[in-house]
Every structure is written in C-alpha cells, then in structure tokens.
Design a protein around this motif. Structure first.
Motif, PDB file in Angstrom:
ATOM      1  N   SER A 136       0.819  -1.215   0.000  1.00  0.00           N
ATOM      2  CA  SER A 136       0.000   0.000   0.000  1.00  0.00           C
ATOM      3  C   SER A 136       0.846   1.255   0.000  1.00  0.00           C
ATOM      4  O   SER A 136       0.353   2.342  -0.243  1.00  0.00           O
ATOM      5  N   LEU A 137       2.124   1.106   0.264  1.00  0.00           N
ATOM      6  CA  LEU A 137       2.982   2.288   0.245  1.00  0.00           C
ATOM      7  C   LEU A 137       3.300   2.722  -1.164  1.00  0.00           C
ATOM      8  O   LEU A 137       3.749   3.829  -1.392  1.00  0.00           O
ATOM      9  N   ALA A 138       3.095   1.825  -2.118  1.00  0.00           N
ATOM     10  CA  ALA A 138       3.563   2.107  -3.468  1.00  0.00           C
ATOM     11  C   ALA A 138       2.666   3.124  -4.141  1.00  0.00           C
ATOM     12  O   ALA A 138       1.915   2.825  -5.045  1.00  0.00           O
ATOM     13  N   GLN A 139       2.740   4.386  -3.691  1.00  0.00           N
ATOM     14  CA  GLN A 139       1.987   5.424  -4.368  1.00  0.00           C
ATOM     15  C   GLN A 139       2.957   6.529  -4.718  1.00  0.00           C
ATOM     16  O   GLN A 139       4.060   6.597  -4.201  1.00  0.00           O
ATOM     17  N   MET A 140       2.473   7.404  -5.554  1.00  0.00           N
ATOM     18  CA  MET A 140       3.303   8.522  -5.975  1.00  0.00           C
ATOM     19  C   MET A 140       2.874   9.764  -5.203  1.00  0.00           C
ATOM     20  O   MET A 140       1.730   9.903  -4.809  1.00  0.00           O
ATOM     21  N   ARG A 141       3.794  10.651  -5.035  1.00  0.00           N
ATOM     22  CA  ARG A 141       3.468  11.893  -4.340  1.00  0.00           C
ATOM     23  C   ARG A 141       4.083  13.041  -5.124  1.00  0.00           C
ATOM     24  O   ARG A 141       5.236  12.979  -5.531  1.00  0.00           O
ATOM     25  N   THR A 142       3.287  14.082  -5.288  1.00  0.00           N
ATOM     26  CA  THR A 142       3.796  15.239  -6.022  1.00  0.00           C
ATOM     27  C   THR A 142       4.660  16.071  -5.097  1.00  0.00           C
ATOM     28  O   THR A 142       4.223  16.502  -4.043  1.00  0.00           O
ATOM     29  N   LEU A 143       5.899  16.277  -5.522  1.00  0.00           N
ATOM     30  CA  LEU A 143       6.797  17.076  -4.692  1.00  0.00           C
ATOM     31  C   LEU A 143       6.793  18.541  -5.099  1.00  0.00           C
ATOM     32  O   LEU A 143       6.851  19.424  -4.276  1.00  0.00           O
ATOM     33  N   TRP A 144       6.751  18.780  -6.427  1.00  0.00           N
ATOM     34  CA  TRP A 144       6.777  20.160  -6.879  1.00  0.00           C
ATOM     35  C   TRP A 144       5.828  20.295  -8.044  1.00  0.00           C
ATOM     36  O   TRP A 144       5.976  19.556  -9.002  1.00  0.00           O
ATOM     37  N   PRO A 145       4.825  21.153  -8.067  1.00  0.00           N
ATOM     38  CA  PRO A 145       4.541  22.153  -7.035  1.00  0.00           C
ATOM     39  C   PRO A 145       3.911  21.535  -5.788  1.00  0.00           C
ATOM     40  O   PRO A 145       3.182  20.564  -5.874  1.00  0.00           O
ATOM     41  N   LEU A 148      -0.236  24.793  -2.281  1.00  0.00           N
ATOM     42  CA  LEU A 148       0.504  26.046  -2.203  1.00  0.00           C
ATOM     43  C   LEU A 148       0.357  26.790  -3.514  1.00  0.00           C
ATOM     44  O   LEU A 148       0.564  26.232  -4.579  1.00  0.00           O
ATOM     45  N   GLU A 149      -0.008  28.056  -3.440  1.00  0.00           N
ATOM     46  CA  GLU A 149      -0.152  28.862  -4.654  1.00  0.00           C
ATOM     47  C   GLU A 149       1.218  29.356  -5.082  1.00  0.00           C
ATOM     48  O   GLU A 149       1.937  29.936  -4.296  1.00  0.00           O
ATOM     49  N   LEU A 150       1.561  29.123  -6.336  1.00  0.00           N
ATOM     50  CA  LEU A 150       2.863  29.549  -6.832  1.00  0.00           C
ATOM     51  C   LEU A 150       2.711  30.533  -7.977  1.00  0.00           C
ATOM     52  O   LEU A 150       1.771  30.419  -8.761  1.00  0.00           O
ATOM     53  N   PRO A 151       3.616  31.508  -8.093  1.00  0.00           N
ATOM     54  CA  PRO A 151       3.562  32.379  -9.278  1.00  0.00           C
ATOM     55  C   PRO A 151       3.912  31.601 -10.542  1.00  0.00           C
ATOM     56  O   PRO A 151       4.524  30.536 -10.475  1.00  0.00           O
ATOM     57  N   ALA A 152       3.530  32.161 -11.657  1.00  0.00           N
ATOM     58  CA  ALA A 152       3.556  31.411 -12.915  1.00  0.00           C
ATOM     59  C   ALA A 152       4.957  30.947 -13.295  1.00  0.00           C
ATOM     60  O   ALA A 152       5.148  29.859 -13.817  1.00  0.00           O
ATOM     61  N   PHE A 153       5.980  31.786 -13.016  1.00  0.00           N
ATOM     62  CA  PHE A 153       7.292  31.402 -13.517  1.00  0.00           C
ATOM     63  C   PHE A 153       7.903  30.264 -12.720  1.00  0.00           C
ATOM     64  O   PHE A 153       8.901  29.682 -13.108  1.00  0.00           O
ATOM     65  N   LEU A 154       7.320  29.932 -11.558  1.00  0.00           N
ATOM     66  CA  LEU A 154       7.856  28.824 -10.777  1.00  0.00           C
ATOM     67  C   LEU A 154       7.162  27.512 -11.092  1.00  0.00           C
ATOM     68  O   LEU A 154       7.603  26.460 -10.685  1.00  0.00           O
ATOM     69  N   MET A 155       6.066  27.601 -11.809  1.00  0.00           N
ATOM     70  CA  MET A 155       5.313  26.377 -12.071  1.00  0.00           C
ATOM     71  C   MET A 155       5.999  25.584 -13.161  1.00  0.00           C
ATOM     72  O   MET A 155       6.297  26.104 -14.227  1.00  0.00           O
ATOM     73  N   PRO A 156       6.241  24.304 -12.920  1.00  0.00           N
ATOM     74  CA  PRO A 156       6.880  23.492 -13.962  1.00  0.00           C
ATOM     75  C   PRO A 156       5.854  23.044 -14.988  1.00  0.00           C
ATOM     76  O   PRO A 156       4.658  23.101 -14.747  1.00  0.00           O
TER      77      PRO A 156
END
Lengths: 837, 197, 102
Positions: free
Chosen positions: A234-243, A247-255
């Motif tokens: 059950s641990l085998a999941q993915m997690r988003t690290l960035w963004p 958390l709200e990010l400005p446009a130039f930081l969004m990948p």
C-alpha cells in the motif's frame, strides 16, 4: 525445552525482558555504587550482567531455531519468519492523519535480530573482559563499565525493537553512550570535542530518521515492522513534490509537468540519511576517525562491531520498503561504494594505527551498504557479522600493542604512531598471530570469513537487479551494478594494501620505539615522568598482554577465520542464508539475478583471490622487500597530493568553513542584534520612555502646597465641565426585537435632563419632556433611525442617533441596503442570498 | 418699588460691597494685618446676607465665632510674628499675576452667568417662611434631635483641635535661645531636620 | 424678599473665586489661611441661600453651623502650624516649605 516454551510463549516472550534488564541493572549498579564496590566488584557486576545476557540470548536463539514452523504455515504465510514478540506496555497513540496509530514498547526476536543479539552480547562480553584489564589503571573504572553496560542495553533495545519508535529509542541511546564513551577522558578538550562531534553528526542523521517515521505514520498508519511488511504494497503510491500541493505559486515557478516521487523512495532516502549519520557514510562520516580519542575497547565495541552497524541493520529491517524503490537502492549502493574508496584512499597516508583502522571501518561499512543496496541483504548483513569479528579483533590487537607501547612512551600520540613500532612479532606473539589472522580476513584471503563475505557482496552487486512493478519509477541502468562492482574491486585492493602496510609497519622490521635494555631503569614504568630533553628512550622490551586481553583476541580470531562455514555460497554452504530467508522474503521478490550472471560466480571468486594477492603482495614488496623506499619516493614526488590525503582531503576544514562558519555567522548576527536591538533599543528605549514620563510627572511634585491645590482645582474644573455638559446616550432593549420587532430605547439619566425623541428622517422637534424611554416597532430586516436630543439645566443640547435593525439570522441587515424608515422587506429576500440560515 | 423693597436692595448692596471689598482686601493686602481687617469686613458683610436670608441665629454665631474668635486669633498670630509676617514686595512674575487676575475675573463672571441662568426662574417664586424660621429655638430643636450625632462629633473634633493646636503650637520645651542667639551657638539649630527630610 | 436668590449665589461664587485665587497666588501663609476662611464663608452663604429656597427644614443652616465650628478649629490648628513653621524657618513664606519637593 518444552518447559521453556510454555513459560515463554511466542507472543509473550518475556525472556526478552531479562535479556534487556541485565545490562541495564549492571549499568545502574556500576554507575551508582561503583565507587563503593571497588574495581573487583565493578568488574564482576559488569561481566556477569553481559555474560548472563549472552547466555539468555543463547537460550532464546536455541528456542528460535527449534521453533516449530507449522504454526505459522497454518496462518497462510508460508514465508513468515518465526518471531517471538513481547509487548511491554502501550506507550502512546498518535494521530496519523487518517487513523489513530498506537505505539507500544514492544520487542521481538526473529532470525535477523536473533543472530545480531548474539553478536552484540557475545562480542560485548569479550570486550568487557578485555577492558577489565585494559582500563585497570584508570580512575574512572566504574564509570567506564557503567557506560559500557548501558551501551549494550541500548544496542539490544535497538536490535530487539519491534517498531521504529523503540528502535529510535535504542538508536539515540547508543548515540548517547557513544558520546559518553568517546569523551570518556573529558578533561582533555580534544577528546570532549570528539564526543560532541560524534553526537552532533549523529543527530543530523537522526533528523532523516524522524522524517521517515513521520511519513510512515502518515502513509502506512503504523510503525511496527510486521505490520509494515504485511501492508508494504500500500505504500507504493506517488506523491507530487513540486509544485507543493495546496501552495499557490507564481507562474514562472510552475513546472510544465509536476515533479513526482514515489513514497517508498522518500521514506527510504530519509531512512538512509539516518544511516549515513550512524554508520559513517559520506558525507557524515567525519565523526568516526575523531572517535578514536576514546579508549580502544570502545573503538572495538562501538565503532567496529555494533553501533555503526545499526545503520545496516535498519536497512535490513526495512528491506521491503527499500526494495520498492530502485532509486533509493541505487543511492545506497552508490554511496557505499564511494565511501569505501574514499576512506581507503585516506588510510594510505595515516601513521596512527587506530586511525588506519578507523578509516578501514568506514570503508568496510561502505561495503556493507553496497551489499544491502544491491538487494543482497543476507550477504551485506553477513559482512556485518564477519566485520564484527575481524575488525573487533584488529582493534583489540591495536589496543594490546598500544598498551605495551604506553609503558615507556607515555605520550598518547607517540604510543599509537606506527613509526615508533616495528618488529613486535617477536615480543607479542599472541597479539601478532591474531592480528595476522584478522588482517588476512579483512584483506580477503581465501578461506577466511572475510573473503567469502566480501566476495558475496561484490558478486551480488555485480549480478543483482532491482525490479519494480510500479509504473514510471526510475530503474537503474544495466551497467550500474557492474560499475559498483568495479569500484568495489578497486577499494578491495586498496584495503588489502593498506592493511598489510599497517601489519608490516607494526610487526615486522626493527623496533623503532625505544632502545631495549634488559635491566629496569631507575626512572621506572610506574607513573608518568618528564622526558628530559632529547634523551633517547630506554626501557624493557614490550611485553605480551595479560590473559584477559589475549583470550578475547583469540576467540575473535577463531571466528574471523572460520565463520565462513555458515555462509559460503560457492561451496554451497548456505545455512545462514536459508535461516534469514523468511526475513528478507518480501524484499527478495523484487530482486532478480541478471541473465548469465550466475555463471560468473567462480570467475569472480578468482578475481577476489587476485585482489588479495595484489594488495598484500604489493604491501609486502613496498614495505618489507624495499623497506618503504617506494612509498617515500611517492611522497617526495607528489608532496601536495600526499599532504591532502594525509589531511583527510580537508573535509573537516571544508565543513568548518562552510556549515560551521555559517552557524558562527548566525551567532554573531544574533549577538549584534542582542546588543543593539534588544539591549539598545528595547531595553534602553523603554527605560528612556519611563524616565521621560517620570521627569514630566516630577514637575508636578514641587513640594508646594499651592501647586497641588491648583491641580486639584483643574481636576475639579474638568469634572465640573463633564457634569455640566449634556451627554446623550441610550440603551437599546432588543430582547423582543427578533420575535415581535419591538425595540425600546432608554436614555441615560442625568441631572436635570429633559429629552426629545424622533424617528426616521425627521429631526426632533417640540418640547423637551422628561420622558426617558421610547418604543418603536420594526418589520423584518428593517433598519430604522431613532434620534435623541438631551437638554440639561443650563440649556445645552446634545444629539445622538441609533440605527437598530431587525436581524432575522441570515445577515439581511448587513447585506441589504438600509431603507429609509418604513420600507418593508419580504421574507423571500432571504433566498436571494443563496445560503440556508 | 416699595420702601421695603428699596431698603432690602440697599441693605443687600451694602452687604455685598462689604463682602467683596473685604475679600479683595484680604487677598491683595501686602500686610497681613490689613488682610485680617479685610477678613473682618467680609464676615460682617456675610452676616448681613444671613440676616436677609432669615438666618438670624447663624448671623449671631458668625459674629461671635468668626469675628470674635477666628479673626482675633489671626491678629494674635500676626502680632506674634511681628515684622516677619510681612512679605516683601514680590516683583517676580508680575505678568502672570495680572493674567491670573484676569482669569479670575472671567471665572467670576462666568460663574455668575451660570448661576443666574440656572436659578432665574426659581427665584421668581420664593416660598414664604414662617416667622419661626431660622430662630434659635427651631434650630436648637433640630440640632438636638435629628442632628445630635454630628453635633457631638463636632464637639469631639473641637477637643481634638484644641489639643492639636496646643501640641503643635507649643514647640520645643522652654527654648529661649531660639532665633535670638543663633549667631553664637549652633546656626544649624534654627533649621533642624528640615533639609534632610 | 425682592432680592433674587441668584444674587446671593453669585455673590457666594465671587467670594469663593476670590478666596481660591488668593489661596493659589499668595505666598504668605497667613494670607493662605485667610483665603481658606473666605472660601468657607462662601460655601456657608450658598448653603443658607439654598435653604431659603427649600425651607422645609433647617438642614442648610445647621450644616453651615457645623462648617463654622470646623473652620474655627481648622484656623486654630493651622495657625499653630504657621507658628511652628515660623520657628523652623524664620519666615512665613510658603516657598520655604520645600521638604516634599521632588
């Protein structure tokens, strides 16, 4: 036997309590009553505590080996390892985000911890025996044994812990004992600093362990090893690290694409950070060479056999998590390989015998991580065991040599310097024999345990591949295992070379320490005396150590030589591997051997033998046949390189300049802030303000009665003005406002007041009466204005206005516009707001 | 206006003049003996006002106690002090003094206006009083029945005042060397403990 | 009585103001005490005047009676203090009473 089984059933194996309790009691007694017991008593207490614990471990191990397997087979887990558990008490419960996670103080014995506890208590007992003679003349005798027993206790807690929380307690405990023992002679600043360095570097690693524990609580809802192993999928999941989610990010930081990682990778990497600190891998290895400031038995026990192996133990324990993440495994193996070679390079240029052994420990730890990082958990852990024997023996031999040297050379650095040794095989035969056996083992001489364990590790590094069923995970390229293998081979050659360099410098050639004179000199051996100038040292020949020191040497050397019989795969002796198989079964499902690799086993075995011959032969050539001249020529040819290698590649200095410098700078900033901001502004400013106010108020204190009377007059005038001016205020009685719409305003009374009311837009007019109350009725959600005018005796008039609103519970007063008095609002308007009340 | 009314107005005017004149004299006189005389004048003027207000008993008491005792006391002390009672001409802060006087005048006028505006209507209808109003019998009756407690307490207060005045005014025991022989003996004796306090 | 009561009240107010000014501005202790007597007299006049407006009982006059008694006592004690002060300082200027200063 059966009686034992009924006394200690599998799920309530309270024998563990006894195993743990004995060293703890020993520590307590030695620590608190040590002075009163005297050296003899302390010795007996400590040895019997650890010895008793060892015997109980043997009993437990025997029960483990002979435990019937069908009980677990019936439960449906064919691969489940036999496990004796004992739950001491419920410690606490934490909120794991989705469920409550109970944390118990629970211990368990399974094949992995069973073997390890035997090693810990067994080797621990031997080292206790050794120290009883080695530390004989030390005034802190009882303190030493108290710490040593405490260490054994903590290590047992670590190994026998059934969940990560208890393991962490043991982890910190061994860190603490390591600090106490390294800085045992704390009156010298350098030694105390070494202890601090060890503890602090460990702590940096512990941060990773804590983060891993938190992640496991959150994702898996448990810290218990058996529970985690059952539900590891059950641990085998993915997690988003960035963004970062949420958390709200400005446009130039969004990948363009979110960067994701799998949870096992994160957990495994965090766990490995802890291992890096505890097991001295890059970049947190810097504490281990400095830890040689402690007594030699400490180095043997803690930094060879037990504490530093806690990291590999942790990886082996959580092997099922690591196996889910090929990336983490690759990181582990890579770090291990790099550390192995890096430390080996430093050991070439060291002249202190203990430092050579310290760097070789770091290097061998690297090999163990290569083993577990390549999926060969059994092989890697087998190397832990063999390393415990031969490195422990090496350190104890070094202690024996230093003990002999110390009789004449009292200077500590001098007595450990290999340049002052030589030819000791004539004077210390037992020490020499055991040192040689262990040296052969570490260098990988065929048919020593070190040969088979190191070879197994390298072979598995070459052959294994970690697969994963999870899509999108990074998998190591095909050449990765071979690259690790190549690096490992280079490191092994270096290991053989510098170990035999140390051997030859210490035991062969002529004795360079002092001039051996048969008769005892007048300025005897007892106590320390000043060296008068450059008088050449004279003294008796260095002599062999007493039996309490040589017996452990012998026992360890025998194990170092013969332990391979439990696990030597090329010879099809795999008793240990089969014993451990159930423990690593879950992880092994992800490990496959590459095609055609198995055929390479015997050729690689030959490579292993060649490594030994190359390394030891090279050392023999340089130091015995050529008398060290090629080495000196190399130093002369590349003095800069030699200096850097001898200075440990200046890593400590680099840390000093960057990290410690940064913290120092922060400290300076804080000091400045304290001086200028807090002291200057806040303290002085506030006191200045108070002084100013005081000075102003002091002007009133003239001591002249008339001034006081004048102030009284002013005060009376102020009160009089207040009383004489009219004040218009009214209280609203809104008790019945919501139900029937009645609101009553009652004007505040005053001396000689008369009132005038009006509502709506009209201003009050007419006569002033003494009617102080006014009632009006409001419709739903209606807002109306009520005006009040007040007149006092002197004719002054004051006005005020109130706007009561009949609130119906859906904010219709604040939302809608306030109508001029009289407009009605329908109830249906509430629905336009859209919300239910 | 009838003759009675004219007499009343005249009497009031004299009384008011005496009062205010005496007050100004008390406050502004340089020599305290003149101030005491001004006080006496004020008291006589007040006495006249009492008589207009049907407070005969009080007028008598005023004369006996105030004019006959308090002012005498003041004069005694002035005589005791001799020339030291007089304060030399104080030229400092002349401007502030005139400003103070102006403020005072304004306050007086303001107070007067305030008073007038408040009681203008009231005074149109003064209730008639009985002939026994303000007589010694009526006041005596009230004093010894309803107000007997304050009366007794005032007696006690007077006793305390007598004892206190004795204690404070007596000074040090029989010290004839004070203030006259201060040059030979301890000059500091004249100002003991004053500065250190 | 034809003289309006407000005249008495104004007179009392003026007398009180005079006494207050004298108390605040003069530095001679004796004049201070005399100013206090003036203020007390003004209060007495006010009390008696109001009693005339409400002649139901003699409360105002009796209170004025007590005020006279207390004023006498206070004058006595005050003058004793002035004497003591004079013995201490040699003058009756209130400026010299600086013991409580600062």
């Amino acid at each position: 036997m059966e009686q034992l089984r009924t006394q200690f059933p599998t799920d309530d194996f309270s024998l563990i309590a006894l195993v743990l309790l004995l060293p703890l009691v020993g520590a307590f007694v030695c620590g608190v009553f040590g002075k009163r017991l005297g050296k003899q008593g302390v010795r007996t207490m400590a040895l019997s505590a650890v010895g008793g614990s060892f015997i109980l471990c043997l009993v437990a191990f025997a029960m483990l080996v002979g435990a019937p397997h069908d009980a677990h087979g019936a439960a449906g887990h064919a691969h489940a390892a036999t496990r004796f558990t004992w739950n001491a008490w419920r410690w606490f419960t934490i909120d794991g985000g989705t469920s409550l996670v109970p944390i118990d103080v629970a211990f368990s014995i399974d094949p992995l911890s069973g073997v390890m506890m035997l090693v810990v208590t067994g080797v621990g007992f031997l080292i206790h025996l050794y120290s009883s003679s080695y530390m004989e003349k030390d005034p802190g005798y009882y303190r030493f044994f108290a710490y040593l027993n405490l260490f054994v206790f903590s290590m047992l807690v670590l190994i026998l812990g059934d969940n990560l929380a208890v393991l962490f307690v043991g982890w910190e405990g061994v860190g603490l004992c390591s600090y106490l023992l390294i800085g045992f002679w704390f009156s010298e600043d350098k030694k105390a600093s070494a202890g601090k360095k060890a503890f602090i570097t460990n702590r940096i690693g512990d941060f990773g362990l804590l983060v891993a524990m938190a992640m496991l609580v959150y994702y898996a809802g448990s810290l218990q090893f058996s529970t985690l192993e059952r539900s590891h999928a059950s641990l085998a999941q993915m997690r988003t690290l960035w963004p970062i989610p949420g958390l709200e990010l400005p446009a130039f930081l969004m990948p363009s694409e979110p960067f994701r990682a799998s949870v096992p990778t994160l957990v495994a990497l965090a766990l490995f950070v802890g291992c890096m600190g505890k097991s001295a891998q890059m970049p947190l290895y810097v504490w281990l060479p400095d830890a040689m400031a402690g007594p030699t038995p400490v180095s043997a026990l803690i930094h060879a056999a037990t504490m530093v192996t806690a990291g590999i133990y942790l990886v082996a324990r959580t092997s099922f998590i690591f196996a889910l993440s090929p990336f983490a495994m690759a990181v582990v193996a890579g770090t291990g390989a790099v550390t192995a070679v890096f430390a080996a390079s430093i050991a070439f240029a060291q002249t202190d015998l203990k430092k050579v052994l310290a760097y070789s420990t770091v290097s061998q730890l690297g090999y163990m991580f290569v083993g577990v990082g390549s999926g060969a958990f059994a092989a890697g852990f087998f190397h832990v065991l063999t390393h415990a024997f031969f490195k422990g023996c090496l350190f104890l031999c070094a202690g024996s040599v230093i003990h002999a040297m110390h009789h004449v050379i009292h200077d500590e650095e001098g007595s450990q310097d290999m340049r002052n040794m030589g030819g000791l095989r004539k004077h210390m035969p037992i020490t020499h024999a055991t040192f040689l056996v262990s040296c052969l083992a570490i260098a990988g001489c065929p048919f020593t345990s070190g040969f088979f364990s190191k070879d197994e590790v390298l072979f598995k590094a070459f052959a294994n591949q970690i697969q994963t069923t999870q899509k999108g995970l990074w998998v190591a390229p095909a050449w990765y295992g071979q690259a690790i293998y190549a690096v490992g081979v280079v490191g092994a050659v270096c290991t053989a070379f510098y170990m035999f360099r140390a051997y030859f410098l210490t035991f062969w050639g002529d004795f360079r320490g002092w001039k051996i004179v048969k008769a005892a000199k007048s300025h005897g051996h007892d106590g320390h005396h000043e060296h008068h100038g450059d008088e050449p040292l004279e003294g008796e020949a260095p002599h062999e150590s007493p039996w309490q020191m040589t017996l452990p040497l012998g026992v360890l050397a025998v194990f170092a030589a013969l332990f391979w019989v439990v696990y030597a795969e090329p010879l099809h002796l795999t008793a240990l591997e089969r014993f451990w198989h159930p423990v690593f079964a879950t992880a092994s499902t992800h490990i496959v051997e590459r095609a055609g690799a198995h055929a390479m086993m015997f050729p690689l075995l030959g490579v292993g033998a060649a490594i030994f011959l190359a390394g030891s032969g090279g050392a023999y050539y340089v130091y015995v046949l050529q008398g060290g001249k090629p080495a000196a020529a190399f130093v002369a040819a590349a003095p800069g390189l030699h200096r850097i290698v001898r200075d440990k590649w200046r890593v400590d200095e680099f840390y000093d300049a960057t990290i410690l410098g940064f913290i120092d700078a922060m400290g300076e900033t804080a000091v400045a802030m304290d001086k200028w901001l807090i002291d200057g502004v806040i303290a002085r400013l506030t006191s200045g303000i108070v002084q100013l106010l005081g000075a102003l108020l002091r002007l009133l204190q003239t001591g002249r009665v008339q001034v006081y009377a004048a102030s009284m007059v002013l005060g009376v005038a102020g009160i009089g003005w207040f009383v004489l001016t009219p004040h218009a205020s009214a209280e609203l009685d809104t008790a019945r406002l919501r139900s029937s719409g009645d609101v009553t305003l009652t004007a505040a009374p005053g001396h000689g007041y008369s009132y005038r009311w009006a509502e709506g837009d009209a201003a009050p007019s007419g006569d002033f009466t003494t009617n102080a109350s006014f009632t009006t009725k409001l419709d739903r959600c209606e807002t109306r204005q009520v005006h009040l005018e007040v007149r006092n005796v002197f004719g002054g008039i004051s006005k005020t206005t109130y706007t009561p609103c009949r609130e119906m519970g859906n904010d219709c007063c604040t939302k809608g516009p306030a109508p001029a008095g009289g407009a009605k609002r329908a109830i249906g308007d509430a629905t336009t707001e859209g919300g239910a009340p | 206006m009838t003759k009675m009314q004219t007499l009343e107005w005249a009497f009031f005017a004299i009384a008011a003049l005496l009062t205010l004149g005496g007050a100004v004299a008390t406050v502004a006189a340089r020599r305290p003996i003149r101030g005491a005389m001004g006080l006496l004048t004020t008291i006589l003027g007040i006495c006249g006002c009492y008589l207009l207000l049907h407070a005969e008993f009080l007028a008598t008491i005023q004369l006996i106690v105030y004019a006959g005792a308090v002012v005498i006391l003041f004069i005694f002390v002035v005589m005791l002090l001799g020339s030291s009672a007089e304060s030399p001409q104080d030229d400092r802060a002349k401007v502030s003094r005139y400003v103070g006087a102006g403020v005072f005048l304004a306050c007086v006028l303001g107070a007067g206006a305030l008073m007038t505006s408040v009681t203008a209507e009231r005074s149109k209808a003064l209730p008639a009083v009985a002939a026994t109003y303000g007589t010694i019998e009526k006041i005596g009756q009230e004093l010894f029945t309803e107000k007997v407690v304050p009366f007794e307490l005032t007696g006690a207060l007077l006793l305390v005042a007598v004892v206190g005045a004795l204690a404070v005014g007596r000074g040090k025991q029989a010290d004839p060397t004070l203030a006259s022989t201060s040059d030979e003996s301890n000059p500091a004796e004249d100002r003991p403990a004053g500065e250190e306090a | 009585m034809t003289v309006p009561i407000s005249m008495f009240l104004v007179l009392a107010a003026a007398l009180f103001a005079t006494g207050a000014m004298g108390f605040l501005l003069r530095r001679n202790l004796l004049v201070l005490l005399m100013s206090i007597e003036l203020m007390l007299n003004a209060v007495n006049l006010t009390l008696v005047a109001f009693n005339r407006i409400h002649p139901a009982n003699h409360a105002g006059q009796i209170l004025a009676f007590f005020v006279i008694a207390i004023a006498a006592a206070e004058a006595a004690v005050g003058l004793a203090i002035v004497l003591a002060f004079f013995r201490l300082r040699g003058s009756v200027r209130s400026d010299e009473a600086t013991a409580l200063k600062n």
